[in-house]
Write an enzyme that holds these catalytic residues in place. Sequence first.
Site, PDB file in Angstrom:
ATOM      1  N   HIS A 280       0.586  -0.867  -0.178  1.00 53.72           N
ATOM      2  CA  HIS A 280      -0.101   0.099   0.138  1.00 53.72           C
ATOM      3  C   HIS A 280       0.761   1.322  -0.153  1.00 53.72           C
ATOM      4  O   HIS A 280       0.994   1.996  -1.222  1.00 53.72           O
ATOM      5  CB  HIS A 280      -0.593   0.024   1.401  1.00 53.72           C
ATOM      6  CG  HIS A 280      -1.587  -1.359   1.642  1.00 53.72           C
ATOM      7  ND1 HIS A 280      -3.095  -1.895   1.053  1.00 53.72           N
ATOM      8  CD2 HIS A 280      -1.671  -1.988   2.381  1.00 53.72           C
ATOM      9  CE1 HIS A 280      -3.528  -2.184   1.098  1.00 53.72           C
ATOM     10  NE2 HIS A 280      -2.407  -3.257   1.858  1.00 53.72           N
TER      11      HIS A 280
HETATM   12  O1  RIB Z   1      -4.067  -0.460   5.201  1.00 54.44           O
HETATM   13  C1  RIB Z   1      -2.540  -0.170   4.903  1.00 54.44           C
HETATM   14  C2  RIB Z   1      -2.196   1.151   5.610  1.00 54.44           C
HETATM   15  O2  RIB Z   1      -1.744   0.107   6.563  1.00 54.44           O
HETATM   16  C3  RIB Z   1      -0.485   1.155   5.375  1.00 54.44           C
HETATM   17  O3  RIB Z   1      -0.310   2.100   5.218  1.00 54.44           O
HETATM   18  C4  RIB Z   1      -0.024  -0.338   6.176  1.00 54.44           C
HETATM   19  O4  RIB Z   1       1.196   0.053   6.233  1.00 54.44           O
HETATM   20  C5  RIB Z   1      -0.746   0.044   7.192  1.00 54.44           C
HETATM   21  O5  RIB Z   1      -0.259   1.052   7.739  1.00 54.44           O
END
Ligand code: RIB
Length: 313
Positions: free
Chosen positions: A239
């Site tokens: 992500h």
């Molecule tokens: O939902 C994804 C996010 O949550 C990303 O930043 C992952 O590292 C967690 O922090």
Amino acid sequence: MTRKVIIDCDPGIDDAVALCMALFDPRLEVVAVTAVGGNVSPEQATRNVQAILDQLDPPRRPRIGCAGETANPLPADARHIFGNDGLGNNDFPCIEHHQRHPAEKVICDEVRAAPNQVTVVACGPLTNIARALMRDPDLPSVIGQLVIMGGTVSAPGNVTPAAEFNIYCDPASARTVFRSAMTKTLVPLDVTTQVVQTFDFLDQIPDESSRAGSFLRKTLPYLYRSHRQYLGEEGIHLHDAVALVAATDRELFELKQMSGDVEVSGELTRGATVFDRRRLPQSRPNMEVAVSADGAAVTDCILRSLGEAARAT
Ligand code: RIB
Ligand code: CA
């Protein structure tokens, strides 16, 4: 001319991948890395930032901002996904740095030192960004841009049916940031989950002969195992790496101006991001949102950046 960036993160393996990309991207100058609690505790997040920088040893060492404790305990963590230490249970050594500055102070200092030139990429809960706003209420007039990995537009949440993890962990701070005058780009789960790294990605990342390759090959396999075990997925979502690509290669994304806000309480809805699509004066857009991406091209960007990191380490 390189672009100044601050990476605010809660490492987390995907945070670490984004950091590895940014530190060796010739287009970027990472002036600071600030830690925030989320995937792991604030103290562990700070340790992980230091450990990642020690593992990668970039030519220009950025300033480190330490995560502060939160008023209330974090409502969730992601140790089942990233390991108890947040980095695949590698227990990387961490050299304690004596100069411990609060993350929000480092953000304000670096933004003020280069007015309208700094892009902050927020890869964790927005606690530090909200605290920076409280510390320096005029920050929106001097920050270049804030890119946020977080929220959903129409995709399901990942920590509850309604909420994405980063926003869920600190919805009050997220609301403060969403309602601020900062120039914001949101990269929600709708887009980051469009970018899937299947198992062949593991064959394409740099080998162990470089520090970057060694670090990636020590951490990423854990993520594949946890995605299969807990999410039933044969692949991973990086992500935060996608959010960084949105900051460096925005042409790979479809972006829309939208009016977003955050639900801060609610048994089922805490942390939900709500977008007002009505054509009313009060529905005026307050951010741009990535609504789709060229997934294959984004993955190519990630691999190219990791290749740069390997060549430099
Ligand atoms: O939902 C994804 C996010 O949550 C990303 O930043 C992952 O590292 C967690 O922090
Ligand atoms: Ca993160």
